[in-house]
Design a protein around this motif. Structure first.
Motif, PDB file in Angstrom:
ATOM      1  N   LEU A 152       0.624  -1.516  -0.153  1.00 24.35           N
ATOM      2  CA  LEU A 152      -0.104   0.201   0.191  1.00 24.35           C
ATOM      3  C   LEU A 152       0.936   1.501  -0.213  1.00 24.35           C
ATOM      4  N   ARG A 154       1.400   5.042   1.352  1.00 31.21           N
ATOM      5  CA  ARG A 154       0.844   5.476   2.317  1.00 31.21           C
ATOM      6  C   ARG A 154       1.602   7.201   2.284  1.00 31.21           C
ATOM      7  N   GLN A 163      -1.789   8.250   6.628  1.00 30.80           N
ATOM      8  CA  GLN A 163      -2.991   7.796   5.360  1.00 30.80           C
ATOM      9  C   GLN A 163      -2.592   6.941   4.445  1.00 30.80           C
ATOM     10  N   ALA A 164      -3.218   6.103   3.920  1.00 31.29           N
ATOM     11  CA  ALA A 164      -3.171   5.912   2.397  1.00 31.29           C
ATOM     12  C   ALA A 164      -3.328   6.911   1.616  1.00 31.29           C
TER      13      ALA A 164
END
Length: 171
Positions: A152, A154, A163-164
Motif C-alpha cells: 500500500l 501511504r 494515511q493511504a
C-alpha cells in the motif's frame, strides 16, 4: 522500492494510453496534483502521471512541460504561471531525485506550495535513497513523504501518523 513499484504499475497502465505531451489549462479552475520535478527525470515522471491517473482513481497530475502556456527557456513569466498552477492545485508532490535536489525551481515550487497550501497538502516522493536523512537538504524532513509498504502507498506525516495515498490525494 517505491520507484520500482510505480514503474511496474505504470507499465500495467500503458495499455490505457500514453501520457499526453500537451495540455491546455483552458478554463480549468483546479488541478489535482502539481508534480514538481527535474526535467532530467521526465521519463520517470510520465510513469508517475500514469500511476496517479490509473492507480489512484483518476487523479490528474500537472507538469509544466505539458502546458502550452509555459515559457521555455524559463523567465519571470514562467514564475508567475507556476504560481498560478500551484495555487490551482489541491496538492503538490515533489519528486526527489539527485537532479531535482540540484534544481532551484523545484525548491522554489516546494517553498511556494508550503506557504500557499500548508505542509499537509505537500508530499515528498523520494526516489533518491535518503535513509531518513537529507544531507544538505534537511528541511525536507518537515514534509510528509510517500512510502510503499505492506502493498500500500501511504503518506507518512512527520508526527508519525499516516494515511493511504488515495485518501490524501482526495482529501
Amino acid at each position: 522500492m517505491t520507484k520500482r513499484r510505480i514503474e511496474k504499475l505504470a507499465k500495467e497502465y500503458e495499455q490505457y494510453g500514453e501520457v499526453s505531451q500537451e495540455i491546455s489549462m483552458g478554463d480549468r479552475k483546479t488541478i489535482d496534483v502539481f508534480v514538481s520535478h527535474s526535467s532530467a527525470d521526465n521519463e520517470f515522471i510520465k510513469k508517475v502521471l500514469l500511476f496517479l491517473k490509473h492507480a489512484k482513481g483518476g487523479v490528474e497530475g500537472y507538469v509544466d512541460w505539458q502546458d502550452s502556456k509555459m515559457q521555455h527557456p524559463t523567465n519571470a513569466d514562467t514564475a508567475k504561471r507556476l504560481k498560478d498552477r500551484i495555487r490551482r492545485a489541491r496538492k503538490l508532490i515533489y519528486v526527489v531525485t539527485n537532479d531535482s535536489l540540484k534544481s532551484v525551481w523545484c525548491s522554489w515550487e516546494l517553498g511556494f506550495a508550503d506557504r500557499d497550501k500548508g505542509i499537509e497538502n505537500v508530499a515528498i516522493l523520494a526516489i533518491k535513497p535518503n535513509n531518513g536523512y537529507w544531507n544538505k537538504n534537511e528541511y525536507l524532513q518537515q514534509y510528509p513523504w510517500i512510502n510503499y509498504e505492506n502493498y500500500l502507498f501511504r503518506v507518512m506525516m512527520p508526527n508519525g501518523t499516516s494515511q493511504a495515498l488515495y485518501e490524501w490525494l482526495n482529501k
